[in-house]
Design a protein around this motif. Structure first.
Motif, PDB file in Angstrom:
ATOM      1  N   THR B  14      39.261  22.874  37.811  1.00 14.58           N
ATOM      2  CA  THR B  14      38.223  23.904  37.616  1.00 14.58           C
ATOM      3  C   THR B  14      36.836  23.266  37.696  1.00 14.58           C
ATOM      4  O   THR B  14      35.912  23.800  38.322  1.00 14.58           O
ATOM      5  CB  THR B  14      38.395  24.571  36.238  1.00 14.58           C
ATOM      6  OG1 THR B  14      39.749  24.971  36.098  1.00 14.58           O
ATOM      7  CG2 THR B  14      37.496  25.775  36.089  1.00 14.58           C
ATOM      8  N   ILE B 207      38.203  28.844  44.652  1.00 19.01           N
ATOM      9  CA  ILE B 207      38.246  29.506  43.339  1.00 19.01           C
ATOM     10  C   ILE B 207      38.901  30.889  43.398  1.00 19.01           C
ATOM     11  O   ILE B 207      39.532  31.332  42.420  1.00 19.01           O
ATOM     12  CB  ILE B 207      36.828  29.603  42.719  1.00 19.01           C
ATOM     13  CG1 ILE B 207      36.941  29.788  41.202  1.00 19.01           C
ATOM     14  CG2 ILE B 207      36.015  30.725  43.332  1.00 19.01           C
ATOM     15  CD1 ILE B 207      35.614  29.649  40.482  1.00 19.01           C
ATOM     16  N   THR B 210      42.608  31.718  42.243  1.00 18.13           N
ATOM     17  CA  THR B 210      42.872  31.682  40.809  1.00 18.13           C
ATOM     18  C   THR B 210      42.151  32.813  40.080  1.00 18.13           C
ATOM     19  O   THR B 210      42.731  33.489  39.236  1.00 18.13           O
ATOM     20  CB  THR B 210      42.407  30.321  40.227  1.00 18.13           C
ATOM     21  OG1 THR B 210      43.020  29.295  40.991  1.00 18.13           O
ATOM     22  CG2 THR B 210      42.802  30.185  38.766  1.00 18.13           C
ATOM     23  N   TYR B 211      40.880  32.990  40.404  1.00 23.40           N
ATOM     24  CA  TYR B 211      40.064  33.939  39.638  1.00 23.40           C
ATOM     25  C   TYR B 211      39.985  35.315  40.298  1.00 23.40           C
ATOM     26  O   TYR B 211      39.356  36.214  39.745  1.00 23.40           O
ATOM     27  CB  TYR B 211      38.665  33.367  39.417  1.00 23.40           C
ATOM     28  CG  TYR B 211      38.665  32.201  38.463  1.00 23.40           C
ATOM     29  CD1 TYR B 211      38.411  32.397  37.113  1.00 23.40           C
ATOM     30  CD2 TYR B 211      38.966  30.909  38.881  1.00 23.40           C
ATOM     31  CE1 TYR B 211      38.445  31.336  36.212  1.00 23.40           C
ATOM     32  CE2 TYR B 211      38.999  29.846  37.992  1.00 23.40           C
ATOM     33  CZ  TYR B 211      38.732  30.071  36.667  1.00 23.40           C
ATOM     34  OH  TYR B 211      38.766  29.028  35.781  1.00 23.40           O
ATOM     35  N   MET B 217      32.687  37.788  39.827  1.00 18.43           N
ATOM     36  CA  MET B 217      33.312  36.453  39.730  1.00 18.43           C
ATOM     37  C   MET B 217      32.275  35.331  39.713  1.00 18.43           C
ATOM     38  O   MET B 217      32.537  34.244  39.200  1.00 18.43           O
ATOM     39  CB  MET B 217      34.287  36.228  40.889  1.00 18.43           C
ATOM     40  CG  MET B 217      33.625  36.210  42.260  1.00 18.43           C
ATOM     41  SD  MET B 217      34.787  35.991  43.623  1.00 18.43           S
ATOM     42  CE  MET B 217      35.094  34.237  43.548  1.00 18.43           C
ATOM     43  N   SER B 220      29.905  33.990  35.765  1.00 21.55           N
ATOM     44  CA  SER B 220      30.214  32.846  34.908  1.00 21.55           C
ATOM     45  C   SER B 220      30.151  31.544  35.709  1.00 21.55           C
ATOM     46  O   SER B 220      29.661  30.520  35.225  1.00 21.55           O
ATOM     47  CB  SER B 220      31.589  33.076  34.299  1.00 21.55           C
ATOM     48  OG  SER B 220      32.188  31.893  33.999  1.00 21.55           O
ATOM     49  N   LEU B 221      30.620  31.601  36.968  1.00 21.21           N
ATOM     50  CA  LEU B 221      30.618  30.378  37.793  1.00 21.21           C
ATOM     51  C   LEU B 221      29.200  29.842  37.996  1.00 21.21           C
ATOM     52  O   LEU B 221      28.944  28.646  37.861  1.00 21.21           O
ATOM     53  CB  LEU B 221      31.271  30.680  39.153  1.00 21.21           C
ATOM     54  CG  LEU B 221      31.192  29.555  40.190  1.00 21.21           C
ATOM     55  CD1 LEU B 221      31.989  28.339  39.731  1.00 21.21           C
ATOM     56  CD2 LEU B 221      31.689  30.022  41.547  1.00 21.21           C
ATOM     57  N   ASP B 264      34.054  29.883  26.966  1.00 25.84           N
ATOM     58  CA  ASP B 264      32.820  30.005  27.746  1.00 25.84           C
ATOM     59  C   ASP B 264      31.599  29.445  27.022  1.00 25.84           C
ATOM     60  O   ASP B 264      30.533  29.286  27.627  1.00 25.84           O
ATOM     61  CB  ASP B 264      32.578  31.473  28.116  1.00 25.84           C
ATOM     62  CG  ASP B 264      33.542  31.926  29.194  1.00 25.84           C
ATOM     63  OD1 ASP B 264      34.040  31.053  29.923  1.00 25.84           O
ATOM     64  OD2 ASP B 264      33.827  33.131  29.283  1.00 25.84           O
TER      65      ASP B 264
END
Lengths: 254, 291
Positions: B14, B207, B210-211, B217, B220-221, B264
């Protein structure tokens, strides 16, 4: 009118004709006109704020010309970009202060110095430049930031010489350097001029620089006030007043 | 111990994606003073472009190539000319505000104009599980980690070993000196925007399986990639790699051993500690401000 003690038959390399330039709303060069002889070392002097460094930056296309013309060997180069001046007109500039890429190695700095030539030519010329600077030659793979002040300045000059410039503009090369290193830099500039390069230098260390220079041009308030042979000016008792400025600085030296 | 190692490896995978996006942050900052708070959305958009190309039957490698070209034009050139260039003359802050606005606009634009649902995305690395002793490692984690590391290291090799890369570094270190040497500064800055766009496409490819592909999306990334870049050192591209891996591993371990609710918050906590203790980042260099 500015005084002139120079030989009028000298071929003119650089000519500023009624140039106005500055930063934002601030006008520094105030209708400046001057001529620089080819193949000579010409020293620009004057009090702080006279426009010496601004003149070099304007000449090198780093500041826009708001009025007037700049000519190089008779060709109008007004408004030319630094990259054009380097590649098409053979003008190189070594600005004031430290201008190396400190995290890159000495060799990588030299390579970037010749980026406008292409890497093949640059790599062929690097050994020739290094011959002039043995102390730099021994530290090719060190980070440029790890060099001493003198070595850094030599590397900067060496980087400019890769282009084999016809004209070298150099601003305050002695700042932060020991007197011995300054002497070396001045000797190098002298040798370059003797080999045909036109050198225009701004230097606070006026007496030492006058010993090196062929001619001197004094500026005050962005205007040209004097153009004389350097050896004559060196023996002039009024030199300090001219260099430091003052109420009579804008007028010609009697 | 086996659990710890599994969590660690999964966290590295990640974190390597945070590193990819974080590297873009540092490159843009170093060469042009741009801070792009729409970085997460720069990953989200290529994800949907990849899905769109796949939907019309374009094979994934070709879809990725087409997405990269599109991203270089829109997220590289378009972003530079449309937002960065006009605003940077007023300093970094207008760009920050503009990219914050851009991120909201892109997120909501995709939600309103396309879909608010999460869309499945094909995995590049299958669903295999390898066992090394008592440690189980998924092919997705290994593949993602390897691919992201290769991309980050390849980018760094490009910057360090090619003349163009070193010219880009030169622009980042001292733009005025770069101009004096005749380096084509606008072109070098464009290259960083282009590289950022390509890294974003790669992050999307890694990514999304998985996400899942979803309009939010990137939210947060983008934040974690920014934290990763600051934690590692905003003025050092290697810092983004280190920062990304640190954040990825720590949040995975915290989710398992403390509480998933705090996952987070981990990046934010590390970010605050680093800013207080070592503001230049773990491997960043201290910069003196000229007065």
């Amino acid at each position: 009118m500015p005084t002139s003690g120079t030989d009028k038959s000298e071929p003119i390399c650089i000519e500023l004709d009624d140039v106005v330039a500055g930063y934002g709303e601030l006008v520094i060069l105030n209708h400046l006109s001057l001529q620089v002889s080819r193949g000579k070392v010409t020293l620009l002097i004057g009090p702080n704020g006279a426009g010496k460094s601004t003149a070099l930056k304007t000449l090198f296309g780093m500041l826009p010309v708001r009025h007037g013309r700049i000519r190089l060997d008779g060709n109008d180069i007004t408004g030319a970009a630094p990259r054009d001046l380097l590649t098409r007109h053979g003008v190189a500039f070594v600005p004031q202060g430290r201008n190396l890429f400190g995290r890159l190695s000495v060799y990588e700095n030299l390579e970037l110095g010749g980026i406008t030539l292409g890497m093949k030519t640059t790599r062929e010329r690097i050994p020739e430049v290094l011959e002039r600077f043995p102390c730099v030659k021994n530290r090719l793979h060190s980070a440029a930031a790890s060099l001493s002040g003198g070595e850094q300045k030599q590397l900067e000059v060496g980087r400019a010489l890769l282009l084999r410039p016809k004209v070298l503009l150099i601003d305050e090369p002695s700042v932060g350097l020991s007197p011995l290193v300054v002497q070396d830099v001045f000797l190098l500039l002298r040798a370059l001029a003797d080999a045909g390069t036109t050198v225009l230098i701004v230097e606070q260390n006026v007496r030492s620089a006058l010993k090196l220079a062929d001619e001197a041009i004094a500026l005050a308030s962005g205007r040209h006030v004097l153009h004389r042979r350097a050896d004559e000016l060196l023996s002039d008792p009024d030199l300090d007043r001219l260099f430091l400025g003052g109420t009579r600085a804008a007028g010609p030296i009697p | 111990m086996a659990d710890f190692l599994q969590l660690f490896i999964s966290g590295l995978a990640t974190g390597s994606i945070y590193a990819l996006a974080g590297l873009g942050f540092t490159l843009l900052w170093q060469t042009s003073g741009t801070i792009n708070f729409a970085q997460g959305e720069f990953v989200m958009l290529p994800t949907f472009a990849l899905l769109a190309f796949s939907a019309i039957g374009v094979p994934l490698p070709a879809a990725f190539a087409l997405t990269c070209v599109l991203a270089v034009v829109v997220l590289g050139w378009g972003f530079k000319r449309g937002i960065a260039d006009p605003l940077l003359r007023f300093g970094s802050m207008p760009v920050v505000v503009a990219t914050l606005g851009l991120s909201i606009a892109l997120r909501n634009g995709v939600r309103a104009g396309y879909s608010a649902e999460a869309h499945p995305f094909p995995s590049l690395f299958g669903d295999d599980v390898f066992r090394i002793g008592r440690v189980a490692v998924t092919s997705v984690d290994v593949g993602t980690l390897a691919a992201a590391l290769v991309l980050v290291l390849a980018t760094q090799a490009f910057l360090a070993r090619t003349v163009t890369g070193r010219a880009m570094q030169a622009v980042a270190q001292d733009t005025t000196s770069a101009v004096v040497l005749g380096i084509d500064v606008p072109r070098m800055i464009f290259y960083t925007f282009a590289i950022n766009a390509i890294l974003a496409c790669a992050a999307a490819l890694l990514i999304a399986p998985t996400y899942l592909a979803k309009f939010d999306m990137g939210e947060s990334l983008g934040t974690k990639a920014f934290f990763a870049a600051v934690i590692g050192g905003f003025n050092n591209s290697r810092g983004a790699l280190l920062g990304g891996l640190v954040v990825g591993v720590c949040e995975n371990l915290a989710a398992a051993y403390v509480s998933a609710s705090y996952k987070d918050a981990v990046a934010l906590a590390i970010f605050i500690v680093v800013i207080l203790v070592r503001p230049q980042g773990l491997v960043g260099q201290r910069v003196e401000r000229k007065v």
